[in-house]
Design a protein around this motif. Structure first.
Motif, PDB file in Angstrom:
ATOM      1  N   ASP A  13      47.487 -29.371 -27.612  1.00  8.31           N
ATOM      2  CA  ASP A  13      48.412 -30.919 -27.501  1.00  8.31           C
ATOM      3  C   ASP A  13      48.281 -32.013 -28.215  1.00  8.31           C
ATOM      4  O   ASP A  13      47.037 -31.603 -28.571  1.00  8.31           O
ATOM      5  CB  ASP A  13      47.496 -30.575 -25.751  1.00  8.31           C
ATOM      6  N   THR A  43      47.663 -37.475 -33.077  1.00 11.98           N
ATOM      7  CA  THR A  43      46.626 -37.341 -32.461  1.00 11.98           C
ATOM      8  C   THR A  43      45.096 -38.117 -32.123  1.00 11.98           C
ATOM      9  O   THR A  43      44.666 -37.964 -31.286  1.00 11.98           O
ATOM     10  CB  THR A  43      46.526 -35.779 -31.831  1.00 11.98           C
ATOM     11  N   PRO A  97      52.534 -29.943 -25.948  1.00  6.96           N
ATOM     12  CA  PRO A  97      51.923 -29.009 -25.712  1.00  6.96           C
ATOM     13  C   PRO A  97      51.466 -28.059 -27.147  1.00  6.96           C
ATOM     14  O   PRO A  97      52.218 -28.429 -27.831  1.00  6.96           O
ATOM     15  CB  PRO A  97      52.794 -28.088 -24.527  1.00  6.96           C
ATOM     16  N   GLU A 129      53.821 -36.942 -26.268  1.00  7.12           N
ATOM     17  CA  GLU A 129      53.616 -35.585 -26.164  1.00  7.12           C
ATOM     18  C   GLU A 129      53.687 -34.572 -26.663  1.00  7.12           C
ATOM     19  O   GLU A 129      54.613 -34.649 -25.387  1.00  7.12           O
ATOM     20  CB  GLU A 129      52.533 -35.936 -25.094  1.00  7.12           C
TER      21      GLU A 129
END
Length: 367
Positions: free
Chosen positions: A264, A311, A248, A246
């Motif tokens: 994100d 994502t 940001p 992950e």
């Protein structure tokens, strides 16, 4: 590599060729990256008429797989390579008087005959005797006692983009054939390849065609006569997800920071890069298939890894299969699409997948 699809392609291409048309299978560059041993064995089983390769090293590999098959070397030979023609029973491409004299002298010294195809330059500007001088060289070849002329051919420079110039090249070639007397009746006369076949539906002296990309399931130019043959892709290109993380929003991605995350994001690191054949031009442009979904390539492709955005593919996990070229239902990335996005051509795409990428063959049979 889907060898069953390859064999189906061969049958369909052979069925589309007139009975008199000889099939010259072009298998240079490790059979366009597909693996020469596996491909050549299937071609031998399918009964093609001749093989064409770039150099004597490739030719020797084929000769070790089977005696008696005609093998045409498409590129010029260095003098120190000439003897391989005799050693492996190969056919040379000649373009100049000097080459003919050199090969004739070698053959006489070894009390043998060397087979040749004369290449005629009709506008490619690469190999071949310039067409205005071709009739003279053809006549000269017939006077060499140790040379056997087995073919005459040319190469079109713009079969995909300039039909008018292709017709000019074709006429130049046909004019040479028409003005040359006493050509051997068994002579192979070939100008077309998968890219620009226009000799199947009208009377002509052509009796052979060079088939390269098409046999691997990629119609180079669908408007050509053989481009309408229903072929299937043989080649697919795969990797796996090595890491997921992950990051940001506003994080910069990869070398030179050419991509900045707008949200994100969940990113996946693929275990392949340009050291495997993923073109640098796919940076920030290409996509891959993961669990049937297109996922964009982020940032610059690196030597050993490629970064993609997963994502919107929450099911993606480490170890997942990733398709760079091929099908992943319901989607597909063809070699043509992949090449277009990478600003290249399918020929280069196939030849650029490096040796460290494992070749896996499916649909094979015992040989």
């Amino acid at each position: 590599m889907d060898l069953a699809a390859f064999e189906r392609n061969l049958k369909r291409i052979q069925a589309a060729l007139p009975a008199h048309m000889r099939y010259v299978a072009v298998v240079k560059a490790d059979a366009y990256g597909h693996g020469m041993p596996q491909i050549v064995r299937r071609l031998m089983q399918s009964g093609v008429d001749c093989f064409a390769v770039a150099n004597v090293s490739e030719a020797a590999d084929i000769r070790h797989m089977g005696a008696g098959w005609p093998i045409l070397v498409l590129s010029p030979l260095l003098p120190q390579e000439d003897y391989f023609l005799i050693q492996h029973d190969l056919t040379a491409t000649v373009s100049t008087l000097d080459e003919c004299e050199r090969l004739n002298s070698l053959a006489l010294a070894h009390s043998t005959i060397i087979k040749v195809h004369l290449k005629i330059d009709t506008g490619m500007g690469r190999l071949g005797v310039w067409h205005d001088s071709a009739t003279e060289l053809l006549a000269k070849i017939s006077t060499y006692p140790a040379l056997k002329l087995e073919g005459v051919y040319t190469h079109f420079s713009s079969a995909d983009s300039d039909p008018s110039f292709t017709q000019i090249q074709r006429k130049r070639f046909l004019d040479v054939i028409a003005t040359t007397t006493a050509l051997p009746p068994e002579l192979l006369i070939h100008a077309d390849n998968s890219a620009g076949i226009d000799t199947l539906s009208s009377p002509s002296p052509f009796n052979a065609v060079r088939i390269g990309l098409l046999q691997f399931g990629i119609p180079p130019y669908p408007e050509s006569a053989l481009g309408r043959v229903a072929v299937e892709p043989v080649f697919s290109f795969h990797t796996r997800i090595g890491l997921i993380k992950e990051l940001p929003a506003h994080t910069d991605i990869s070398y030179a920071r050419t991509h900045r995350l707008s949200r994100d994001s969940r990113i996946a690191i693929l275990t392949a890069g340009y050291g495997d054949g993923v073109p640098l031009k796919l940076s920030n442009q290409g996509s891959v298939l993961i669990r049937g979904q297109r996922c964009a390539i982020l940032g610059r492709v690196t030597m050993d890894q490629t970064i993609v955005d997963v994502t919107d593919c929450p099911e993606a996990k480490i170890g997942d299969h990733v398709v760079l070229i091929g099908k992943n239902a319901p989607n597909e990335i063809t070699a043509t699409e992949f090449s277009h996005t990478a600003q290249t051509i399918p020929w280069e795409t196939l030849c650029s997948v490096t040796k460290r990428v494992t070749r896996v063959y499916v649909g094979s049979r015992e040989v």
